[in-house]
Motif scaffolding. Structure first.
Motif, PDB file in Angstrom:
ATOM      1  N   UNK A 195      -2.988   1.301  -5.836  1.00 29.94           N
ATOM      2  CA  UNK A 195      -2.505   1.620  -4.627  1.00 29.94           C
ATOM      3  C   UNK A 195      -1.272   2.600  -4.634  1.00 29.94           C
ATOM      4  N   UNK A 196      -1.108   3.312  -3.457  1.00 30.26           N
ATOM      5  CA  UNK A 196       0.170   4.101  -3.362  1.00 30.26           C
ATOM      6  C   UNK A 196       1.280   3.212  -3.103  1.00 30.26           C
ATOM      7  N   UNK A 197       2.535   3.702  -3.487  1.00 29.74           N
ATOM      8  CA  UNK A 197       3.677   2.646  -3.478  1.00 29.74           C
ATOM      9  C   UNK A 197       3.797   2.040  -2.236  1.00 29.74           C
ATOM     10  N   UNK A 198       3.481   2.347  -0.928  1.00 29.60           N
ATOM     11  CA  UNK A 198       3.601   1.831   0.274  1.00 29.60           C
ATOM     12  C   UNK A 198       2.627   0.953   0.538  1.00 29.60           C
ATOM     13  N   UNK A 199       1.591   1.056  -0.346  1.00 28.89           N
ATOM     14  CA  UNK A 199       0.392  -0.114  -0.060  1.00 28.89           C
ATOM     15  C   UNK A 199       0.631  -1.010  -0.995  1.00 28.89           C
ATOM     16  N   UNK A 200       1.325  -1.084  -1.983  1.00 32.90           N
ATOM     17  CA  UNK A 200       1.414  -1.905  -3.021  1.00 32.90           C
ATOM     18  C   UNK A 200       1.903  -3.448  -2.452  1.00 32.90           C
ATOM     19  N   UNK A 201       0.998  -4.625  -2.732  1.00 29.98           N
ATOM     20  CA  UNK A 201       1.390  -5.862  -2.460  1.00 29.98           C
ATOM     21  C   UNK A 201       2.631  -6.323  -2.943  1.00 29.98           C
ATOM     22  N   UNK A 202       2.959  -5.973  -4.254  1.00 31.87           N
ATOM     23  CA  UNK A 202       4.119  -6.329  -4.894  1.00 31.87           C
ATOM     24  C   UNK A 202       4.704  -5.238  -5.794  1.00 31.87           C
TER      25      UNK A 202
END
Length: 289
Positions: A195-202
């Protein structure tokens, strides 16, 4: 999920290793040496230390060197024995202990990690199994896969090895969403591939060690191919979560990303500094630089 012990490990080794060309033009990337052993041998030794007795290699074209490495070398052994080079003879004979079996299955097309794992289904059958990516050289006081096997036995759940990553690294990892269960152990609630950093869940990225139930094969078969026509193991794990528990485990040890030139060089230096024949002289050399 079955409480059977983990006795099988799958090694997806069909990749082309393009980041190390021309070194990997005619030789598998898994045969790149770190000091005096190829990456694939470090991976197999880690599996053996975890109690694995059946090594399943998912190979591709130009991977014959891996099979030869773990096969008996009659001519070499005879030559070493004739010259009374017993220490070298023992090294050659102990590459694969007699109680360990190596089997090989071909991945005909490069259709992703999920597809490579699916190629091993008939050999794994209905047992829980490990997956080891030899590119990730993990160095732990207790071998990392042994840590994971013990965790699997305790919790009867699939286990993913994870480590804390930086935001700019998320595009290189599968990243988990998870609820902390205890120190270093998390219950996975979701997983996203690169994921892109903004979409990473953790900030927990999956590295190249997995213990999965055989149920994963059905989930891989039900996948639709993603980017480049590939079947992602991450996507199959996401649907597996609907049926059973999956743990994310922050392992104890150091990871060297030997799929990159920098990581490979770091591993070479660190392992040379621990090598009984090299550590003193090599350490002195580095200090003199």
């Amino acid at each position: 999920m079955s409480t059977k012990p983990i006795t099988k490990a799958v090694f997806p080794v069909a990749g082309l290793g393009t980041r190390f060309l021309p070194a990997t033009k005619a030789s598998p990337k898994e045969m790149l040496n770190v000091v005096d052993k190829p990456l694939i041998q470090y991976a197999v030794e880690e599996a053996i230390a975890a109690g694995i007795t059946e090594m399943i290699f998912v190979t591709g074209r130009s991977k014959r060197a891996i099979e030869d490495h773990f096969d008996k070398a009659y001519e070499l052994e005879a030559e070493l024995e004739a010259k009374n080079k017993q220490s070298l003879l023992e090294i050659v004979r102990n590459i694969k202990p007699s109680h360990v079996d190596c089997v090989y299955v071909r991945q005909a097309e490069p259709l992703g990690l999920g597809h490579a794992v699916l190629c091993a289904e008939k050999l794994v059958r209905d047992e829980p199994f490990a997956i080891i990516l030899a590119d990730d050289l993990l160095d732990g006081k207790t071998p990392v896969l042994k840590q994971m096997v013990d965790l699997h036995a305790k919790h009867n759940a699939s286990v993913l090895a994870v480590e804390k990553i930086l935001p700019e690294q998320t595009k290189s990892y599968g990243v988990v969403a998870a609820k902390t269960q205890s120190a270093g152990i998390h219950c996975v609630t979701g997983i996203i591939e690169k994921p892109a950093a903004k979409d990473a869940p953790s900030n927990l990225g999956v590295v190249g060690r997995y213990i999965l139930s055989s149920s994963i094969f059905g989930h891989i078969r039900n996948l639709k191919p993603g980017s480049g026509g590939e079947y992602q193991l991450t996507d199959a794990i996401q649907t597996l979560l609907q049926d059973e528990a999956v743990l994310a485990y922050e392992y104890e040890g150091v990871r060297y990303d030997c799929g990159s030139k920098l990581g490979y060089l770091k591993a070479t230096i660190e392992f040379a500094l621990k090598h009984p024949e090299l550590k003193d002289e090599f350490g002195s050399y580095l200090k003199s630089r």
